[in-house]
Design a protein around this motif. Sequence first.
Motif, mmCIF file in Angstrom:
data_model
loop_
_atom_site.group_PDB
_atom_site.id
_atom_site.type_symbol
_atom_site.label_atom_id
_atom_site.label_comp_id
_atom_site.label_asym_id
_atom_site.label_seq_id
_atom_site.Cartn_x
_atom_site.Cartn_y
_atom_site.Cartn_z
ATOM 1 N N LEU A 1 -16.653 4.065 -9.038
ATOM 2 C CA LEU A 1 -15.399 3.959 -9.820
ATOM 3 C C LEU A 1 -14.974 2.615 -10.097
ATOM 4 O O LEU A 1 -14.375 2.093 -9.160
ATOM 5 C CB LEU A 1 -14.555 5.161 -9.890
ATOM 6 N N PRO A 2 -14.663 2.289 -11.255
ATOM 7 C CA PRO A 2 -13.953 0.971 -11.269
ATOM 8 C C PRO A 2 -12.673 0.690 -10.660
ATOM 9 O O PRO A 2 -12.465 -0.563 -10.063
ATOM 10 C CB PRO A 2 -13.692 0.546 -12.807
ATOM 11 N N GLY A 3 -11.836 1.705 -10.652
ATOM 12 C CA GLY A 3 -10.574 1.463 -9.675
ATOM 13 C C GLY A 3 -10.685 1.468 -8.183
ATOM 14 O O GLY A 3 -9.994 1.064 -7.685
ATOM 15 N N THR A 4 -11.870 1.931 -7.732
ATOM 16 C CA THR A 4 -11.898 2.047 -6.254
ATOM 17 C C THR A 4 -13.116 1.296 -5.777
ATOM 18 O O THR A 4 -13.124 0.980 -4.546
ATOM 19 C CB THR A 4 -12.207 3.583 -5.982
ATOM 20 N N ALA A 5 -14.072 0.818 -6.601
ATOM 21 C CA ALA A 5 -15.275 0.218 -6.211
ATOM 22 C C ALA A 5 -14.838 -1.180 -5.599
ATOM 23 O O ALA A 5 -15.635 -1.621 -4.488
ATOM 24 C CB ALA A 5 -16.244 -0.256 -7.219
ATOM 25 N N VAL A 6 -13.926 -1.893 -6.038
ATOM 26 C CA VAL A 6 -13.550 -3.523 -5.132
ATOM 27 C C VAL A 6 -13.204 -3.033 -4.024
ATOM 28 O O VAL A 6 -13.225 -3.505 -2.970
ATOM 29 C CB VAL A 6 -12.716 -4.147 -6.198
ATOM 30 N N TRP A 7 -12.209 -1.905 -3.952
ATOM 31 C CA TRP A 7 -11.611 -1.635 -2.583
ATOM 32 C C TRP A 7 -12.484 -1.232 -1.415
ATOM 33 O O TRP A 7 -12.584 -1.792 -0.498
ATOM 34 C CB TRP A 7 -10.399 -0.327 -2.819
ATOM 35 N N THR A 8 -13.473 -0.085 -1.818
ATOM 36 C CA THR A 8 -14.573 0.230 -0.810
ATOM 37 C C THR A 8 -15.384 -0.897 -0.448
ATOM 38 O O THR A 8 -16.042 -0.844 0.671
ATOM 39 C CB THR A 8 -15.207 1.370 -1.414
ATOM 40 N N ALA A 9 -15.409 -1.903 -1.281
ATOM 41 C CA ALA A 9 -16.730 -3.012 -0.971
ATOM 42 C C ALA A 9 -15.695 -4.176 -0.323
ATOM 43 O O ALA A 9 -16.614 -4.995 0.018
ATOM 44 C CB ALA A 9 -17.176 -3.545 -2.281
ATOM 45 N N ALA B 1 -17.661 10.314 8.433
ATOM 46 C CA ALA B 1 -18.855 9.271 8.573
ATOM 47 C C ALA B 1 -19.560 9.567 7.222
ATOM 48 O O ALA B 1 -19.989 8.463 6.687
ATOM 49 C CB ALA B 1 -19.698 10.011 9.618
ATOM 50 N N LEU B 2 -19.844 10.681 6.702
ATOM 51 C CA LEU B 2 -20.552 10.965 5.536
ATOM 52 C C LEU B 2 -19.845 10.118 4.332
ATOM 53 O O LEU B 2 -20.395 9.582 3.346
ATOM 54 C CB LEU B 2 -20.790 12.367 5.142
ATOM 55 N N PHE B 3 -18.420 10.532 3.967
ATOM 56 C CA PHE B 3 -17.726 9.570 3.283
ATOM 57 C C PHE B 3 -18.025 8.177 3.392
ATOM 58 O O PHE B 3 -18.325 7.448 2.281
ATOM 59 C CB PHE B 3 -16.011 9.885 3.194
ATOM 60 N N GLY B 4 -18.069 7.538 4.679
ATOM 61 C CA GLY B 4 -18.017 6.277 4.779
ATOM 62 C C GLY B 4 -19.729 5.916 4.176
ATOM 63 O O GLY B 4 -19.691 4.735 3.647
ATOM 64 N N LEU B 5 -20.625 6.484 4.437
ATOM 65 C CA LEU B 5 -22.003 6.298 3.972
ATOM 66 C C LEU B 5 -21.944 6.497 2.644
ATOM 67 O O LEU B 5 -22.531 5.573 1.897
ATOM 68 C CB LEU B 5 -23.036 7.116 4.702
ATOM 69 N N GLY B 6 -21.433 7.527 1.935
ATOM 70 C CA GLY B 6 -21.571 7.604 0.400
ATOM 71 C C GLY B 6 -20.953 6.452 -0.234
ATOM 72 O O GLY B 6 -21.251 6.099 -1.412
ATOM 73 N N SER B 7 -19.743 5.870 0.444
ATOM 74 C CA SER B 7 -18.965 4.803 -0.355
ATOM 75 C C SER B 7 -19.696 3.468 -0.510
ATOM 76 O O SER B 7 -19.594 2.517 -0.883
ATOM 77 C CB SER B 7 -17.756 4.767 0.273
ATOM 78 N N ALA B 8 -20.854 3.378 0.502
ATOM 79 C CA ALA B 8 -21.696 2.417 0.373
ATOM 80 C C ALA B 8 -22.838 2.396 -0.683
ATOM 81 O O ALA B 8 -23.761 1.398 -0.646
ATOM 82 C CB ALA B 8 -22.360 2.229 1.944
ATOM 83 N N VAL B 9 -22.982 3.605 -1.339
ATOM 84 C CA VAL B 9 -24.168 3.773 -2.248
ATOM 85 C C VAL B 9 -23.529 3.120 -3.604
ATOM 86 O O VAL B 9 -22.692 3.422 -4.308
ATOM 87 C CB VAL B 9 -24.561 5.238 -2.519
ATOM 88 N N ARG B 10 -24.372 2.171 -4.137
ATOM 89 C CA ARG B 10 -24.124 1.590 -5.492
ATOM 90 C C ARG B 10 -25.353 1.978 -6.411
ATOM 91 O O ARG B 10 -26.394 2.022 -5.969
ATOM 92 C CB ARG B 10 -24.198 -0.111 -5.320
ATOM 93 N N ILE B 11 -24.892 2.696 -7.325
ATOM 94 C CA ILE B 11 -25.669 3.486 -8.355
ATOM 95 C C ILE B 11 -26.603 2.351 -8.996
ATOM 96 O O ILE B 11 -28.053 2.473 -9.038
ATOM 97 C CB ILE B 11 -24.838 4.191 -9.678
ATOM 98 N N ARG B 12 -26.014 1.240 -8.942
ATOM 99 C CA ARG B 12 -26.783 0.227 -9.924
ATOM 100 C C ARG B 12 -27.985 -0.137 -8.993
ATOM 101 O O ARG B 12 -29.201 -0.491 -9.315
ATOM 102 C CB ARG B 12 -26.053 -0.883 -9.999
#
Length: 333
Positions: A46-54, A289-300
């Motif tokens: 999501l645009p609002g959170t992608a920069v933060w998680t990355a 842990a699974l939230f952390g792993l999911g937050s590394a997945v970039r759909i692109r």
Amino acid sequence: MRSRRLLPGLVTAAPALAAAFAVHALIPALPAMTVAVALGLLAANLPGTAVWTAGRARPGLDFAGKHFMRAGIVLLGLKVSIQDILGLGWPAMLLISGVVLVSFVGTYLLVRLFRLPQETALLVATGFSICGASAIGAMAAVRRIRHADTVLPVALVTLCGTLAIGLLPLLMQPLHLSPLAFGAWTGASVHDVGQVVATAQTAGTAALGLAVVVKLTRVLLLAPVVAVAGLHHRSNHRSHGSGEKSLPPLVPLFVVGFVVMVALRSTGWLSEAWLDAGAGLQDIVLGAALFGLGSAVRIRTLLHTGARALSAALSAWLLIALLGLAAALLMTA
């Protein structure tokens, strides 16, 4: 300080974990662990959170994805009782072991057939045939596979396990399965423990009880499978002339911890209150842990291999479902 670097990511995981448990409470058919992965995927894209998680949150989220996963594997041992597994009888135990072995080899070959990397094939085979994301984390550690390379296998095993929750109950009546046969089928073929519970409970308490025991028999095989993988990896290091200091561990320390927890559970010394506390703590650390792993997945990024990966995963899911069904019919005949 390192703790300051980790804090933003760990703080980010906390409300996501609370939301995952809230969704599960409202919709029991959705395991909290599955929701945690989905929320991580949303946060990453999501645009609002992608920069933060990355960015600032990434070190803490990676820490959770790696180290909390290992803590979750240790605590998973508290769910496995040797007495319950022996209660199935040796023929059923041999059948389940055969399903794990054939599904592991078959899934590995299927994923390689779709031209995915060897590391991905190994992790997908481990996760699909044994116990989902926990098994993937254990195999990645013993084979020294990069944390980033576990993201796709975890996404695939979560997707297919979620598919099983919706699809398998619809097949119970057309296949003329008794509740016990359905429970055995669920335990023998669905990937994660939470997904097994969500699927089997639709057929009643008898189905759920058998499904959990069959599933935990598969979970128990995590230690020997990881040990064999570690032995093979050490053998490869020696054959290539690596020095002794560079050899990977035969069995990671957290897998030893898993075995210790299985032994402790099997003594009967722990009260139900302690077991419930361990299960609750496992849900917390594994969910983070699974939230952390999911937050590394970039759909692109996934789109480059997504079609092949998804086709491989669905083919493997079908293979395991058929193997599990055959074993379940034999067990309950």
